[in-house]
Write a protein that holds these residues in place. Structure first.
Motif, PDB file in Angstrom:
ATOM      1  N   SER B  18       0.842  -1.190   0.000  1.00 25.39           N
ATOM      2  CA  SER B  18       0.000   0.000   0.000  1.00 25.39           C
ATOM      3  C   SER B  18       0.881   1.245   0.000  1.00 25.39           C
ATOM      4  CB  SER B  18      -0.903   0.008   1.237  1.00 25.39           C
ATOM      5  OG  SER B  18      -0.116   0.048   2.414  1.00 25.39           O
ATOM      6  N   MET B  19       0.301   2.337  -0.447  1.00 25.21           N
ATOM      7  CA  MET B  19       1.001   3.616  -0.393  1.00 25.21           C
ATOM      8  C   MET B  19       0.009   4.766  -0.560  1.00 25.21           C
ATOM      9  SD  MET B  19       2.916   4.670  -3.897  1.00 25.21           S
ATOM     10  CE  MET B  19       3.324   6.213  -3.110  1.00 25.21           C
ATOM     11  N   THR B  20       0.440   5.940  -0.137  1.00 22.65           N
ATOM     12  CA  THR B  20      -0.366   7.152  -0.277  1.00 22.65           C
ATOM     13  C   THR B  20       0.411   8.176  -1.079  1.00 22.65           C
ATOM     14  OG1 THR B  20      -1.460   6.764   1.849  1.00 22.65           O
ATOM     15  CG2 THR B  20      -1.542   8.999   0.950  1.00 22.65           C
ATOM     16  N   LEU B  21      -0.250   8.725  -2.101  1.00 23.11           N
ATOM     17  CA  LEU B  21       0.308   9.815  -2.889  1.00 23.11           C
ATOM     18  C   LEU B  21      -0.229  11.123  -2.308  1.00 23.11           C
ATOM     19  CD1 LEU B  21       0.367   7.262  -4.796  1.00 23.11           C
ATOM     20  CD2 LEU B  21       0.210   8.871  -6.680  1.00 23.11           C
ATOM     21  N   GLN B  22       0.694  12.059  -2.099  1.00 19.73           N
ATOM     22  CA  GLN B  22       0.321  13.318  -1.482  1.00 19.73           C
ATOM     23  C   GLN B  22       0.238  14.436  -2.521  1.00 19.73           C
ATOM     24  OE1 GLN B  22      -0.486  13.270   1.627  1.00 19.73           O
ATOM     25  NE2 GLN B  22       0.602  11.503   2.503  1.00 19.73           N
ATOM     26  N   LYS B  57     -16.483   9.915  -6.832  1.00 24.71           N
ATOM     27  CA  LYS B  57     -15.808   9.023  -7.763  1.00 24.71           C
ATOM     28  C   LYS B  57     -15.785   9.619  -9.156  1.00 24.71           C
ATOM     29  CE  LYS B  57     -17.151   4.835  -5.263  1.00 24.71           C
ATOM     30  NZ  LYS B  57     -17.913   3.559  -5.317  1.00 24.71           N
ATOM     31  N   GLY B  58     -14.693   9.328  -9.853  1.00 23.46           N
ATOM     32  CA  GLY B  58     -14.584   9.715 -11.243  1.00 23.46           C
ATOM     33  C   GLY B  58     -14.814   8.519 -12.137  1.00 23.46           C
ATOM     34  N   GLU B  59     -14.070   8.463 -13.218  1.00 22.86           N
ATOM     35  CA  GLU B  59     -14.255   7.428 -14.238  1.00 22.86           C
ATOM     36  C   GLU B  59     -13.681   6.077 -13.816  1.00 22.86           C
ATOM     37  OE1 GLU B  59     -12.403   8.726 -17.811  1.00 22.86           O
ATOM     38  OE2 GLU B  59     -13.049   7.005 -19.001  1.00 22.86           O
ATOM     39  N   VAL B  60     -12.552   6.067 -13.093  1.00 19.30           N
ATOM     40  CA  VAL B  60     -11.859   4.820 -12.756  1.00 19.30           C
ATOM     41  C   VAL B  60     -11.489   4.766 -11.274  1.00 19.30           C
ATOM     42  CG1 VAL B  60     -10.975   4.311 -15.061  1.00 19.30           C
ATOM     43  CG2 VAL B  60      -9.707   5.877 -13.591  1.00 19.30           C
ATOM     44  N   ASN B  62     -11.987   2.326  -8.914  1.00 22.25           N
ATOM     45  CA  ASN B  62     -11.777   1.044  -8.244  1.00 22.25           C
ATOM     46  C   ASN B  62     -10.313   0.833  -7.874  1.00 22.25           C
ATOM     47  OD1 ASN B  62     -14.463   0.545  -8.520  1.00 22.25           O
ATOM     48  ND2 ASN B  62     -14.255  -0.827 -10.273  1.00 22.25           N
ATOM     49  N   GLY B  63     -10.080   0.431  -6.606  1.00 24.81           N
ATOM     50  CA  GLY B  63      -8.731   0.173  -6.122  1.00 24.81           C
ATOM     51  C   GLY B  63      -8.082   1.377  -5.470  1.00 24.81           C
ATOM     52  N   TYR B  64      -8.806   2.481  -5.398  1.00 20.81           N
ATOM     53  CA  TYR B  64      -8.272   3.722  -4.831  1.00 20.81           C
ATOM     54  C   TYR B  64      -9.206   4.278  -3.769  1.00 20.81           C
ATOM     55  CZ  TYR B  64      -5.779   3.630  -9.326  1.00 20.81           C
ATOM     56  OH  TYR B  64      -5.031   3.266 -10.417  1.00 20.81           O
ATOM     57  N   ASN B  65      -8.606   5.020  -2.833  1.00 22.44           N
ATOM     58  CA  ASN B  65      -9.361   5.828  -1.887  1.00 22.44           C
ATOM     59  C   ASN B  65      -8.711   7.193  -1.794  1.00 22.44           C
ATOM     60  OD1 ASN B  65     -11.461   4.063  -0.706  1.00 22.44           O
ATOM     61  ND2 ASN B  65      -9.707   2.825  -0.105  1.00 22.44           N
ATOM     62  N   VAL B  66      -9.492   8.186  -1.395  1.00 17.96           N
ATOM     63  CA  VAL B  66      -8.960   9.539  -1.294  1.00 17.96           C
ATOM     64  C   VAL B  66      -9.358  10.161   0.027  1.00 17.96           C
ATOM     65  CG1 VAL B  66      -8.834  10.043  -3.771  1.00 17.96           C
ATOM     66  CG2 VAL B  66     -10.961  10.479  -2.514  1.00 17.96           C
ATOM     67  N   SER B  67      -8.589  11.187   0.402  1.00 13.80           N
ATOM     68  CA  SER B  67      -8.907  11.984   1.596  1.00 13.80           C
ATOM     69  C   SER B  67      -8.642  13.436   1.277  1.00 13.80           C
ATOM     70  CB  SER B  67      -8.039  11.556   2.781  1.00 13.80           C
ATOM     71  OG  SER B  67      -8.325  10.246   3.184  1.00 13.80           O
ATOM     72  N   ARG B  68      -9.666  14.265   1.509  1.00  9.76           N
ATOM     73  CA  ARG B  68      -9.445  15.718   1.398  1.00  9.76           C
ATOM     74  C   ARG B  68      -9.168  16.187   2.814  1.00  9.76           C
ATOM     75  NH1 ARG B  68     -11.095  19.886  -2.218  1.00  9.76           N
ATOM     76  NH2 ARG B  68      -9.731  21.632  -1.700  1.00  9.76           N
ATOM     77  N   LEU B  69      -7.904  16.285   3.131  1.00  9.44           N
ATOM     78  CA  LEU B  69      -7.471  16.535   4.501  1.00  9.44           C
ATOM     79  C   LEU B  69      -7.843  17.935   4.961  1.00  9.44           C
ATOM     80  CD1 LEU B  69      -3.974  14.900   3.981  1.00  9.44           C
ATOM     81  CD2 LEU B  69      -5.979  13.850   5.066  1.00  9.44           C
ATOM     82  N   ASN B  70      -7.747  18.892   4.076  1.00  5.20           N
ATOM     83  CA  ASN B  70      -8.099  20.287   4.321  1.00  5.20           C
ATOM     84  C   ASN B  70      -8.197  20.939   2.948  1.00  5.20           C
ATOM     85  OD1 ASN B  70      -5.310  20.966   3.579  1.00  5.20           O
ATOM     86  ND2 ASN B  70      -4.801  20.161   5.617  1.00  5.20           N
ATOM     87  N   LYS B  71      -8.332  22.236   2.892  1.00  2.00           N
ATOM     88  CA  LYS B  71      -8.510  22.874   1.588  1.00  2.00           C
ATOM     89  C   LYS B  71      -7.271  22.708   0.711  1.00  2.00           C
ATOM     90  CE  LYS B  71     -10.482  26.941  -0.565  1.00  2.00           C
ATOM     91  NZ  LYS B  71     -11.057  28.293  -0.366  1.00  2.00           N
ATOM     92  N   ARG B  72      -6.114  22.631   1.300  1.00  2.00           N
ATOM     93  CA  ARG B  72      -4.868  22.565   0.542  1.00  2.00           C
ATOM     94  C   ARG B  72      -4.524  21.162   0.063  1.00  2.00           C
ATOM     95  NH1 ARG B  72      -0.338  22.906   2.753  1.00  2.00           N
ATOM     96  NH2 ARG B  72       0.761  23.643   0.920  1.00  2.00           N
ATOM     97  N   GLU B  73      -4.875  20.133   0.826  1.00  2.00           N
ATOM     98  CA  GLU B  73      -4.308  18.806   0.604  1.00  2.00           C
ATOM     99  C   GLU B  73      -5.345  17.757   0.214  1.00  2.00           C
ATOM    100  OE1 GLU B  73      -2.521  19.116   4.633  1.00  2.00           O
ATOM    101  OE2 GLU B  73      -0.726  18.342   3.634  1.00  2.00           O
ATOM    102  N   GLU B  79      -4.605   0.781  -1.482  1.00  2.00           N
ATOM    103  CA  GLU B  79      -4.596  -0.120  -0.325  1.00  2.00           C
ATOM    104  C   GLU B  79      -3.830  -1.416  -0.615  1.00  2.00           C
ATOM    105  OE1 GLU B  79      -5.360   0.364   2.675  1.00  2.00           O
ATOM    106  OE2 GLU B  79      -6.641   2.132   2.653  1.00  2.00           O
ATOM    107  N   SER B  80      -3.995  -1.938  -1.813  1.00  2.00           N
ATOM    108  CA  SER B  80      -3.337  -3.189  -2.189  1.00  2.00           C
ATOM    109  C   SER B  80      -2.985  -3.081  -3.671  1.00  2.00           C
ATOM    110  CB  SER B  80      -4.262  -4.379  -1.938  1.00  2.00           C
ATOM    111  OG  SER B  80      -3.638  -5.589  -2.322  1.00  2.00           O
ATOM    112  N   ALA B  81      -1.776  -2.611  -3.938  1.00  2.00           N
ATOM    113  CA  ALA B  81      -1.390  -2.269  -5.303  1.00  2.00           C
ATOM    114  C   ALA B  81      -1.399  -3.492  -6.228  1.00  2.00           C
ATOM    115  CB  ALA B  81      -0.010  -1.629  -5.313  1.00  2.00           C
ATOM    116  N   ALA B  82      -1.812  -3.236  -7.466  1.00  2.00           N
ATOM    117  CA  ALA B  82      -1.839  -4.266  -8.504  1.00  2.00           C
ATOM    118  C   ALA B  82      -1.058  -3.776  -9.715  1.00  2.00           C
ATOM    119  CB  ALA B  82      -3.283  -4.565  -8.901  1.00  2.00           C
ATOM    120  N   PRO B  83      -0.493  -4.691 -10.512  1.00  2.00           N
ATOM    121  CA  PRO B  83       0.248  -4.262 -11.710  1.00  2.00           C
ATOM    122  C   PRO B  83      -0.559  -3.348 -12.633  1.00  2.00           C
ATOM    123  CG  PRO B  83       0.704  -6.556 -11.252  1.00  2.00           C
ATOM    124  CD  PRO B  83      -0.386  -6.141 -10.288  1.00  2.00           C
ATOM    125  N   SER B  84      -1.885  -3.515 -12.651  1.00  2.00           N
ATOM    126  CA  SER B  84      -2.732  -2.664 -13.507  1.00  2.00           C
ATOM    127  C   SER B  84      -2.734  -1.203 -13.042  1.00  2.00           C
ATOM    128  CB  SER B  84      -4.169  -3.189 -13.517  1.00  2.00           C
ATOM    129  OG  SER B  84      -4.711  -3.173 -12.207  1.00  2.00           O
TER     130      SER B  84
END
Lengths: 108, 109
Positions: B18-22, B57-60, B62-73, B79-84
């Motif tokens: 798993s990983m989170t992109l900031q 949700k947008g077009e694709v 599945n397999g992702y989650n998001v967090s709007r932490l505040n107005k900036r971020e 959660e479980s990365a796949a080659p796709s």
């Protein structure tokens, strides 16, 4: 299936030539944007068109929004090597949808 | 004025990790977006946030989650990365005229 179809997919021309690329859809958009993207970077906004039939000019680039707000074109006059890049159109239809892009190469 | 910043720039994951992109923006925009870009596919919308505290949700999605932490971020989590999910990920802000970050190149092996 792309909501926005861009053509041609690839275009390679000599410096000084003129070109037109197209962005077509069967959907109506409240606005349409054109972006240019260079390798390894994010897209950069070039222009937004809002009104059907609108024409906007940005130096050697001319953008037109179709009367029915379903399509758009980008015309470049006297292309230069610095125009090389991926040109993307994007339509606002509650959320943003992008076309696959036209990859333009201008050879010196 | 940095515009839109993204971290990391490159990442290699093994399947199942798993990983989170900031993503952060300093333009006071309400709307923020996550896209993925694959060859020949253009940019596809994963999730967006029209304002602080809302996500859609947008077009694709599945397999992702998001967090709007505040107005900036606005962060994107795998959660479980796949080659796709190997792709270049872009964050953007702005409602009608979008400003993009430099992207994260993710490879899942």
């Amino acid at each position: 299936t792309q909501l926005l179809e861009q053509s041609p997919q690839f275009l390679s021309i000599q410096e000084g030539e003129n070109l037109t690329v197209y962005c077509n859809s069967s959907s109506v958009f409240s606005s349409l944007q054109w972006y240019r993207q260079e390798p390894g970077e994010g897209p950069v906004l070039l222009v937004t068109v809002v009104t059907g039939g609108e024409v906007k000019k940005l130096k050697r680039l001319t953008f037109q929004f179709g009367d029915a707000r379903k399509d758009s074109s980008l015309h470049i006059t006297a292309a230069q090597p610095g125009d090389t890049g991926l040109y993307l159109c994007a339509g606002d239809n509650n959320d943003m949808r992008f076309g696959a892009g036209t990859r333009l190469t201008v050879k010196p | 004025n940095a515009g839109v910043t993204q971290t990391p720039k490159f990442q290699v994951l093994k399947t199942g990790q798993s990983m989170t992109l900031q993503c952060a923006q300093d333009m006071n925009h309400n709307s923020m977006y996550w896209y993925r870009q694959d060859p020949g596919m253009g940019l596809r919308l994963i999730y967006y946030s029209a304002s602080e505290g809302t996500t859609d949700k947008g077009e694709v999605p599945n397999g992702y989650n998001v967090s709007r932490l505040n107005k900036r971020e606005f962060s994107l989590r795998l959660e479980s990365a796949a080659p796709s999910q190997t792709s270049v990920y872009f964050c953007a802000s702005g409602r009608y005229e979008q400003y993009f970050g430099p992207g994260t190149r993710l490879t899942v092996t």
